[in-house]
Structure formats: structure tokens, C-alpha cells
Design a protein around this motif. Structure first.
Motif, mmCIF file in Angstrom:
data_model
loop_
_atom_site.group_PDB
_atom_site.id
_atom_site.type_symbol
_atom_site.label_atom_id
_atom_site.label_comp_id
_atom_site.label_asym_id
_atom_site.label_seq_id
_atom_site.Cartn_x
_atom_site.Cartn_y
_atom_site.Cartn_z
ATOM 1 N N GLN A 110 -55.324 82.933 -2.778
ATOM 2 C CA GLN A 110 -54.109 83.699 -2.479
ATOM 3 C C GLN A 110 -53.984 83.916 -0.983
ATOM 4 O O GLN A 110 -54.990 83.873 -0.263
ATOM 5 N N CYS A 111 -52.765 84.190 -0.542
ATOM 6 C CA CYS A 111 -52.600 84.616 0.837
ATOM 7 C C CYS A 111 -53.400 85.899 1.017
ATOM 8 O O CYS A 111 -53.343 86.791 0.189
ATOM 9 N N SER A 112 -54.172 85.962 2.090
ATOM 10 C CA SER A 112 -55.076 87.099 2.254
ATOM 11 C C SER A 112 -54.821 87.877 3.536
ATOM 12 O O SER A 112 -55.734 88.454 4.120
ATOM 13 N N GLU A 113 -53.580 87.840 3.994
ATOM 14 C CA GLU A 113 -53.201 88.677 5.133
ATOM 15 C C GLU A 113 -51.874 89.297 4.738
ATOM 16 O O GLU A 113 -50.906 88.566 4.483
ATOM 17 N N ILE A 114 -51.848 90.621 4.674
ATOM 18 C CA ILE A 114 -50.616 91.266 4.197
ATOM 19 C C ILE A 114 -49.458 90.852 5.101
ATOM 20 O O ILE A 114 -49.480 91.087 6.311
ATOM 21 N N CYS A 115 -48.475 90.169 4.512
ATOM 22 C CA CYS A 115 -47.483 89.489 5.331
ATOM 23 C C CYS A 115 -46.066 89.910 5.000
ATOM 24 O O CYS A 115 -45.115 89.357 5.533
ATOM 25 N N GLY A 116 -45.913 90.894 4.141
ATOM 26 C CA GLY A 116 -44.568 91.322 3.816
ATOM 27 C C GLY A 116 -44.454 91.667 2.347
ATOM 28 O O GLY A 116 -45.445 91.698 1.621
ATOM 29 N N ARG A 118 -43.424 90.243 -0.336
ATOM 30 C CA ARG A 118 -43.876 89.344 -1.404
ATOM 31 C C ARG A 118 -45.220 88.680 -1.061
ATOM 32 O O ARG A 118 -45.519 87.574 -1.499
ATOM 33 N N HIS A 119 -46.014 89.390 -0.300
ATOM 34 C CA HIS A 119 -47.336 88.886 0.085
ATOM 35 C C HIS A 119 -48.185 88.482 -1.118
ATOM 36 O O HIS A 119 -48.876 87.473 -1.101
ATOM 37 N N SER A 120 -48.105 89.283 -2.166
ATOM 38 C CA SER A 120 -48.958 88.995 -3.322
ATOM 39 C C SER A 120 -48.345 87.946 -4.239
ATOM 40 O O SER A 120 -48.822 87.728 -5.336
ATOM 41 N N PHE A 121 -47.274 87.294 -3.791
ATOM 42 C CA PHE A 121 -46.641 86.264 -4.607
ATOM 43 C C PHE A 121 -46.690 84.901 -3.928
ATOM 44 O O PHE A 121 -45.781 84.107 -4.080
ATOM 45 N N MET A 122 -47.712 84.689 -3.115
ATOM 46 C CA MET A 122 -47.833 83.358 -2.489
ATOM 47 C C MET A 122 -49.231 82.788 -2.727
ATOM 48 O O MET A 122 -50.031 82.640 -1.819
ATOM 49 N N PRO A 123 -49.500 82.446 -4.015
ATOM 50 C CA PRO A 123 -50.827 81.935 -4.348
ATOM 51 C C PRO A 123 -51.061 80.511 -3.841
ATOM 52 O O PRO A 123 -50.142 79.854 -3.333
ATOM 53 N N ILE A 144 -48.131 86.326 10.359
ATOM 54 C CA ILE A 144 -49.491 85.865 10.076
ATOM 55 C C ILE A 144 -49.747 85.884 8.567
ATOM 56 O O ILE A 144 -49.493 86.886 7.899
ATOM 57 N N HIS A 145 -50.225 84.757 8.048
ATOM 58 C CA HIS A 145 -50.703 84.679 6.669
ATOM 59 C C HIS A 145 -52.182 84.305 6.737
ATOM 60 O O HIS A 145 -52.728 84.106 7.829
ATOM 61 N N ALA A 146 -52.829 84.188 5.585
ATOM 62 C CA ALA A 146 -54.218 83.707 5.592
ATOM 63 C C ALA A 146 -54.449 82.835 4.375
ATOM 64 O O ALA A 146 -54.033 83.175 3.261
HETATM 65 CU CU LIG Z 1 -48.683 85.573 3.342
#
Ligand SMILES: [Cu+2]
Length: 375
Positions: A319-325, A327-332, A284-286
Motif C-alpha cells: 500500500q501507499c505508506s505516506e499519508i498523501c491525502g 484517498r491515501h488508503s485507496f492506492m494499493p 509525496i507517496h511511498a
Molecule cells: Cu499515496
């Protein structure tokens, strides 16, 4: 407008610098505190809700609780109050502290339900664009909505003629007549045929507001697919070309935009409602873009939907707003809002990359037969 007032209030409350973000470009400013500037009517409503309803209520509650605490600590400690009273119930106070929070929750809930509904329900409708040839006066609009959404009244249609310089909203009866309301095909008959080359824009749907405007009907769908760790975007209305979008490495962007800027941005036309569908490939991403106040989960195996309508051109980041792994904070997410002609040129360039022929050069010929649907 209400939001400007909200901004002034907040700025007055919290001192200068808070609204450093209120520049034309919605970029993140180091040290900024407030919301990024809204770039849609709905985002302005969301900001108003936050700044003028939630913040004052929360502030008053925090201050009240703090004052009560201090009062109890200083007035009723064992030194100043050596002999405590022994009562354990007070009916009036229990009614008050149950009733007042209920009223507060209602005051928060009712406007938030309205906002949630507006974000959740994409205004239904579509836009057909046809080019006048100087002789044709009848234009067909396909009324193939589900029964509950069908165009049934003249107010469900909006007819615009665009001569390249300006758009003119026509008036029912004065400029055109309608037949076939509630049927598969609605025919818009102009009293005088639109001039050759003029664009005839017919918008229809059941999202008309109290003034009969159908300005919210989406003109395109953006398909968003999240993956670890990036996004793919596709444009089903323009040939379904697809591309992926990944964060730019630190040495290819500025310190301010590092972790926000991407190699391939989303491009959308300004002033048009964009339907956004989200899904994901793995976890899940957001999909979240603060300037449009949208945030919606991208869930593997299902499709979520939201929408936005950008009021101004520019680049807006999310930004992706669902902690997804890891590199979650690297998917703007980067959204570039451009004019209609710039958007069409971009679409044709993407189509060329995908091996498709240009869409908008041939559009004139293709749309010459009345009623072609360019939704
Ligand atoms: Cu994500």
C-alpha cells in the motif's frame, strides 16, 4: 532458515494462530499478527532482525521496567516505607544506566545499518542474453559501467548456457576464456561454440558475493510514479510502455482483498533482481511491499531507488505508506511474480496494447549478433 527458527520461537511465545499468515500466498489474513511471509532473501533478513533482535530486546526492556515500577510502588510507598532515605546520587547506577543503553543501541544499530545498506544500494550489474548459432564462440559483453563498477576480474562475470530445459553455470578456464577485462568490451571465448538455439547468458557487475556469484544484478527496471490516488508503472527495458494501476471497487473483489487488489498489477519475473525507481506527480507517496521488505518514498521532482528479488511466484500486496491525502488508503500495490516465459508473454501483450511489435518473438534474430544487450 534462521527465520524459520524465529517463527517457531515467536509462535511458541505467542500461541497458535499467530503465523496463520505463513501460507504460500502472501495475502493479508484477518486477525493475523505476524509479518507477512518473506519472499526475498533480504526480507528474510529483515524479519530475522525484527523477530530475533528487536522483539526480544524490547520485550526484556518492557518487562524489566514493569517489574521495577511494581517494586517501587509496593516496596517504597509511604505505608511500607514511612521514613525515606535522602540520598540523591549513586555514581555506579548512573554509569550502568548510561552504559547499558549504549550497548543496547549499538546491538540494534550495527545490524540495521547493514540491512539499510543492502536495501539502499542496488547491486550493480547487467545481463546480456545471446542465442548461440552453433558456430560463434566469441561473445561480447559491454563493460560500460562507471570506473568503480567495471568488470575487472573473471569472478565479476558469470556465464550460463540455457538449453531451454536447464541452466548450466560454466567455469572460467575450463569452459571459456575472457579477454578485455577492465576495458569497454569484454570478450567471452567459449572452447566449444554453444549449440544453435541455446541461450548464452552473461551476467556482469561488481555485486559478486564471496562465492563469485553475480546473481543479484538487476535484469530490469520498474519505474513507479505515484499520484493522487493511484500508481503508474513503466518498463523502460521493454519499450517503456506505461499503464496506471487503481484500486478495484468493493463489488469487484473479495472482502479480504478489498483495498489491496488493483485493476492492473505490476508483473515481474521470479528470481531476478528488479531495480525500482520511484517518483511522484503531485505530493509525496511511498511505495511499500511487505513481502519484499521494501518501502521507499515517491517524491515529486526526484527519483529514489531500491530493489527486490522475489524468490517465489504469486501475488503480493502493498500500500501507499505516506499519508498523501483523502484517498491515501485507496492506492494499493499488487505485484504478480511469474515465470520468465509468462513474463515475456505478458510484456509482448503490453507492447501490443501500446502499439509496439512483440519483443521476444524477434529476440532470437535480433540477438544473433553477438553481444546484444538484453538488460
Ligand atoms: Cu499515496
Amino acid at each position: 532458515m534462521q527465520n524459520t527458527f524465529g517463527k517457531k520461537m515467536i509462535a511458541a511465545l505467542s500461541g497458535a494462530g499467530v503465523w496463520a499468515l505463513s501460507t504460500a500466498q502472501a495475502q493479508i489474513t484477518p486477525g493475523g499478527v505476524g509479518m507477512q511471509p518473506a519472499n526475498s532473501a533480504l526480507a528474510e533478513e529483515v524479519h530475522f532482525f525484527h523477530n530475533m533482535i528487536l522483539m526480544p530486546i524490547i520485550t526484556v526492556i518492557c518487562v524489566l521496567v514493569l517489574v521495577l515500577l511494581l517494586w517501587i510502588v509496593f516496596r517504597y510507598n509511604s505505608k511500607t516505607n514511612p521514613v525515606p532515605r535522602k540520598f540523591s546520587h549513586n555514581t555506579l547506577i548512573e554509569i550502568v544506566w548510561t552504559g547499558v543503553p549504549i550497548l543496547i543501541l549499538l546491538a540494534i544499530a550495527l545490524p540495521s545499518f547493514e540491512l539499510l545498506y543492502k536495501e539502499d544500494v542496488t547491486p550493480d550489474g547487467k545481463q546480456a542474453v545471446t542465442r548461440g548459432d552453433g558456430q560463434t564462440a566469441d561473445f561480447v559483453f559491454l563493460n560500460d559501467f562507471t570506473d568503480s563498477r567495471m568488470v575487472r576480474r573473471p569472478g565479476h562475470l558469470q556465464v550460463i548456457v540455457d538449453n531451454g530445459n536447464e541452466q548450466r553455470l560454466l567455469k572460467h578456464r575450463a569452459d571459456y576464456k575472457i579477454s578485455g577485462l577492465g576495458e569497454e568490451e569484454v570478450v567471452v571465448s567459449f572452447d566449444a561454440p554453444p549449440a544453435a538455439g541455446d541461450s548464452v547468458i552473461i551476467r556482469g557487475g561488481r555485486s559478486s558475493d564471496q562465492y563469485g556469484n553475480i546473481n543479484l544484478a538487476p535484469t530490469m527496471t520498474l519505474k513507479v510514479n505515484g499520484y493522487q490516488w493511484g500508481w503508474t508503472y513503466s518498463y523502460p527495458d521493454f519499450g517503456d510502455f506505461e499503464y496506471s494501476s487503481n484500486m478495484l471497487p468493493e463489488d469487484q473483489t473479495t472482502p479480504e482483498l478489498y483495498r489491496l487488489e488493483v485493476d492492473n498489477r505490476i508483473v515481474v519475473p521470479v528470481g531476478e533482481a528488479i531495480r525500482v525507481t520511484t517518483t511522484a506527480r503531485d505530493v509525496i507517496h511511498a511505495f511499500a511491499v511487505p513481502a519484499f521488505a521494501i518501502k521507499i518514498d515517491a517524491v515529486p521532482g526526484r527519483i529514489n531507488e531500491t530493489w527486490f528479488k522475489a524468490d517465489r511466484e504469486g501475488v503480493y500486496y502493498g500500500q501507499c505508506s505516506e499519508i498523501c491525502g483523502i484517498r491515501h488508503s485507496f492506492m494499493p500495490i499488487a505485484v504478480e511474480v511469474v515465470s520468465r516465459p509468462a513474463f515475456e508473454a505478458w510484456v509482448d501483450s503490453q507492447r501490443a496494447l501500446a502499439g509496439l511489435s512483440p519483443m521476444f518473438e524477434t529476440e532470437t534474430i535480433k540477438l544473433a549478433d553477438a553481444g546484444a544487450n538484453a538488460q
